[in-house]
Scaffold this active site. Structure first.
Site, PDB file in Angstrom:
ATOM      1  N   MET A   1       1.125  -0.975   0.250  1.00 44.05           N
ATOM      2  CA  MET A   1      -0.517   0.389  -0.179  1.00 44.05           C
ATOM      3  C   MET A   1       1.024   1.054   0.185  1.00 44.05           C
ATOM      4  O   MET A   1       0.020   2.351   0.168  1.00 44.05           O
ATOM      5  CB  MET A   1      -0.678   0.207   0.842  1.00 44.05           C
ATOM      6  CG  MET A   1      -1.983  -1.343   1.246  1.00 44.05           C
ATOM      7  SD  MET A   1      -3.776  -0.880   2.258  1.00 44.05           S
ATOM      8  CE  MET A   1      -2.751  -0.737   3.410  1.00 44.05           C
TER       9      MET A   1
ATOM     10  N   HIS B   1       9.231   1.145   3.267  1.00 43.74           N
ATOM     11  CA  HIS B   1      10.310   1.351   4.061  1.00 43.74           C
ATOM     12  C   HIS B   1      10.879  -0.050   4.395  1.00 43.74           C
ATOM     13  O   HIS B   1      10.948  -1.134   3.212  1.00 43.74           O
ATOM     14  CB  HIS B   1      10.096   1.558   5.532  1.00 43.74           C
ATOM     15  CG  HIS B   1       8.897   0.257   5.649  1.00 43.74           C
ATOM     16  ND1 HIS B   1       8.855  -0.700   6.288  1.00 43.74           N
ATOM     17  CD2 HIS B   1       7.513   0.828   6.216  1.00 43.74           C
ATOM     18  CE1 HIS B   1       8.238  -1.795   6.133  1.00 43.74           C
ATOM     19  NE2 HIS B   1       6.825  -1.182   6.589  1.00 43.74           N
TER      20      HIS B   1
ATOM     21  N   HIS C   1       9.433  -3.228   3.443  1.00 43.88           N
ATOM     22  CA  HIS C   1       9.007  -3.767   1.653  1.00 43.88           C
ATOM     23  C   HIS C   1      10.243  -4.377   0.737  1.00 43.88           C
ATOM     24  O   HIS C   1      10.406  -4.603   0.478  1.00 43.88           O
ATOM     25  CB  HIS C   1       7.889  -2.820   1.036  1.00 43.88           C
ATOM     26  CG  HIS C   1       7.096  -2.136   2.075  1.00 43.88           C
ATOM     27  ND1 HIS C   1       6.772  -0.836   2.643  1.00 43.88           N
ATOM     28  CD2 HIS C   1       5.686  -2.954   2.213  1.00 43.88           C
ATOM     29  CE1 HIS C   1       5.706  -0.813   3.574  1.00 43.88           C
ATOM     30  NE2 HIS C   1       4.892  -1.901   2.532  1.00 43.88           N
TER      31      HIS C   1
ATOM     32  N   GLN D   1     -10.329  -2.170   2.935  1.00 37.86           N
ATOM     33  CA  GLN D   1      -9.534  -3.135   4.063  1.00 37.86           C
ATOM     34  C   GLN D   1      -9.503  -1.777   5.559  1.00 37.86           C
ATOM     35  O   GLN D   1      -9.046  -1.940   6.620  1.00 37.86           O
ATOM     36  CB  GLN D   1      -8.001  -3.779   4.093  1.00 37.86           C
ATOM     37  CG  GLN D   1      -6.761  -2.464   3.201  1.00 37.86           C
ATOM     38  CD  GLN D   1      -5.769  -3.591   3.010  1.00 37.86           C
ATOM     39  OE1 GLN D   1      -6.114  -3.969   1.655  1.00 37.86           O
ATOM     40  NE2 GLN D   1      -4.397  -3.673   3.846  1.00 37.86           N
TER      41      GLN D   1
ATOM     42  N   GLY E   1       5.184  -9.627   4.531  1.00 39.26           N
ATOM     43  CA  GLY E   1       5.725  -9.803   6.254  1.00 39.26           C
ATOM     44  C   GLY E   1       5.247 -10.219   6.786  1.00 39.26           C
ATOM     45  O   GLY E   1       3.982 -10.370   7.075  1.00 39.26           O
TER      46      GLY E   1
ATOM     47  N   LYS F   1       5.374  -9.427   9.605  1.00 37.91           N
ATOM     48  CA  LYS F   1       5.244  -8.592  10.683  1.00 37.91           C
ATOM     49  C   LYS F   1       3.171  -8.766  10.892  1.00 37.91           C
ATOM     50  O   LYS F   1       2.443  -9.128  11.910  1.00 37.91           O
ATOM     51  CB  LYS F   1       5.255  -7.256  10.515  1.00 37.91           C
ATOM     52  CG  LYS F   1       4.662  -6.286  11.572  1.00 37.91           C
ATOM     53  CD  LYS F   1       5.610  -4.650  11.012  1.00 37.91           C
ATOM     54  CE  LYS F   1       4.599  -4.076  10.935  1.00 37.91           C
ATOM     55  NZ  LYS F   1       3.062  -3.668  11.048  1.00 37.91           N
TER      56      LYS F   1
ATOM     57  N   GLN G   1      -2.446 -11.823   8.734  1.00 46.96           N
ATOM     58  CA  GLN G   1      -3.266 -11.149   7.807  1.00 46.96           C
ATOM     59  C   GLN G   1      -1.959 -12.916   6.976  1.00 46.96           C
ATOM     60  O   GLN G   1      -2.716 -13.075   5.788  1.00 46.96           O
ATOM     61  CB  GLN G   1      -1.705 -10.822   7.276  1.00 46.96           C
ATOM     62  CG  GLN G   1      -2.176  -9.822   5.563  1.00 46.96           C
ATOM     63  CD  GLN G   1      -1.702  -8.470   4.886  1.00 46.96           C
ATOM     64  OE1 GLN G   1      -2.413  -7.610   5.120  1.00 46.96           O
ATOM     65  NE2 GLN G   1      -0.267  -8.679   4.369  1.00 46.96           N
TER      66      GLN G   1
ATOM     67  N   SER H   1       6.827   0.061  10.030  1.00 42.39           N
ATOM     68  CA  SER H   1       5.613   0.267   9.602  1.00 42.39           C
ATOM     69  C   SER H   1       5.258   1.561   9.256  1.00 42.39           C
ATOM     70  O   SER H   1       5.689   2.347   9.452  1.00 42.39           O
ATOM     71  CB  SER H   1       4.655  -0.208  10.517  1.00 42.39           C
ATOM     72  OG  SER H   1       3.020  -0.197  10.479  1.00 42.39           O
TER      73      SER H   1
ATOM     74  N   ARG I   1       2.947   3.244   9.537  1.00 39.19           N
ATOM     75  CA  ARG I   1       2.079   3.471  10.617  1.00 39.19           C
ATOM     76  C   ARG I   1       3.014   4.101  11.624  1.00 39.19           C
ATOM     77  O   ARG I   1       2.066   5.016  12.073  1.00 39.19           O
ATOM     78  CB  ARG I   1       0.992   3.118  11.334  1.00 39.19           C
ATOM     79  CG  ARG I   1      -0.323   2.503  10.471  1.00 39.19           C
ATOM     80  CD  ARG I   1      -0.942   2.098  11.424  1.00 39.19           C
ATOM     81  NE  ARG I   1      -2.268   2.229   9.645  1.00 39.19           N
ATOM     82  CZ  ARG I   1      -3.224   1.115   9.153  1.00 39.19           C
ATOM     83  NH1 ARG I   1      -2.326  -0.090   9.114  1.00 39.19           N
ATOM     84  NH2 ARG I   1      -4.351   0.812   8.387  1.00 39.19           N
TER      85      ARG I   1
HETATM   86  O1  PAF Z   1       0.103  -5.611   3.433  1.00 39.07           O
HETATM   87  C1  PAF Z   1      -0.789  -5.293   2.628  1.00 39.07           C
HETATM   88  O2  PAF Z   1      -0.015  -4.307   3.047  1.00 39.07           O
HETATM   89  C2  PAF Z   1      -1.596  -5.047   2.318  1.00 39.07           C
HETATM   90  O3  PAF Z   1      -2.789  -5.674   3.281  1.00 39.07           O
HETATM   91  C3  PAF Z   1      -1.693  -5.379   0.904  1.00 39.07           C
HETATM   92  C4  PAF Z   1      -0.868  -7.278   1.346  1.00 39.07           C
HETATM   93  C5  PAF Z   1      -0.966  -4.877   0.546  1.00 39.07           C
HETATM   94  C6  PAF Z   1      -2.947  -5.717   0.270  1.00 39.07           C
HETATM   95  O4  PAF Z   1      -3.596  -4.278   0.232  1.00 39.07           O
END
Ligand code: PAF
Length: 286
Positions: free
Chosen positions: A29, A33, A36, A60, A146, A148, A152, A184, A186
């Site tokens: 998204m 950082h 990613h 989401q 990830g 973290k 998910q 993160s 955030r």
């Molecule tokens: O982990 C994320 O950044 C999001 O949940 C993802 C997997 C890109 C889905 O929008």
């Protein structure tokens, strides 16, 4: 690096890349950082081609959550990705992913209401809906996520299995700042004082790791101790602390291989998550 916003064009380019060798896919998204970037590095090391996506997925986020203020830094992100050799970046508009009349929801029932799914109703349905779409568009050999976001990971593994996606999910370790804070997007919301308060998350997990390594196996004792550490910090409000099986996210009474200790806590309005995993060889990873 090619910038692609049209799903049909992305599908075409991805198919061309795949015809030439393994294709790695890093969905994000944005607000990238080192966490990613570690996913991109893992793909670059393994796959012949790497594609990334940036899409702040409205489905989401709950109605009172931070969709509006989620950090967006497209130019910096795309420069970073181009620098490390990502060949195509998919950045669809919301209307391209969810055109008028869009009415499908992909739900991993049961798992979607565990951990973050309990405190963020609908969150995992939003994640699985968009990831299913992204998988169908890119159809990569491997997709990188990830550790973290441990819940998910469990939800996406089940999605891939249940819907027969022929895609290997590669889960990369949590990346932390030197003081222990898990990276993160955030974290960008945190003031210096809030960032300091947020260190209690990794401190609590480090204590749990030390206890497990010293032989503690009682899940409830570990859970209580983590809650106590978090609660002792008046600048922090624990959301949940759970000791669960990492695949089905069901509570465990004892620590065994594949046990996850996952937590979420609010620092002021910012919700942060972190976890540790006891792997199959009984190593404690965090
Ligand atoms: O982990 C994320 O950044 C999001 O949940 C993802 C997997 C890109 C889905 O929008």
């Amino acid at each position: 690096m090619r910038l692609i916003s049209d799903p049909a064009e992305m599908r075409k380019i991805a198919a061309q890349l795949l015809a030439d060798g393994a294709l790695g896919f890093v969905p994000t998204m944005g607000a990238l950082h080192r966490g990613h970037m570690s996913l991109v590095t893992a793909s670059r090391a393994r796959d012949r081609h790497t594609v990334a996506s940036i899409f702040v997925n409205p489905k989401q986020f709950g109605p009172t959550e931070d969709f509006g203020r989620y950090p967006r830094q497209f130019d910096a992100d795309s420069a970073l990705l181009a620098d490390v050799g990502v060949e195509a970046l998919f950045t669809p508009a919301i209307e391209a992913m969810y055109p008028a009349g869009f009415s499908t929801k992909v739900s991993v029932e049961g798992l979607n209401s565990k951990l973050c799914g309990a405190s963020r109703p609908g969150h995992f349905d939003g994640v699985t809906t968009v990831v299913a779409k992204l998988f169908n568009i890119v159809q990569p050999t491997r997709a990188y996520f990830g550790q973290k976001d441990a819940a998910q990971v469990a939800v996406l593994r089940r999605l891939a299995r249940d819907l027969n996606f022929d895609i290997e999910l590669v889960i990369c370790p949590i990346v932390r700042d030197p003081d222990g804070l898990a990276l993160s997007s955030r974290n960008a919301y945190l003031t210096r004082e809030q960032r300091h308060a947020a260190l209690s998350l990794s401190r609590a997990l480090n204590q749990a790791r030390a206890d497990i390594e010293a032989g503690e196996r009682d899940a409830e004792r570990l859970r209580r101790k983590v809650i106590d550490t978090l609660s002792a910090n008046i600048d922090l409000r624990p959301d949940y602390v759970e000791v669960v099986d990492a695949d089905n996210l069901l509570a465990r009474k004892t620590v065994e291989p594949n046990t996850l200790i996952a937590l979420a806590a609010f620092v002021d309005g910012t919700r942060l998550i972190d976890n540790l995993l006891v792997d199959a060889a009984f190593r404690v990873l965090m």
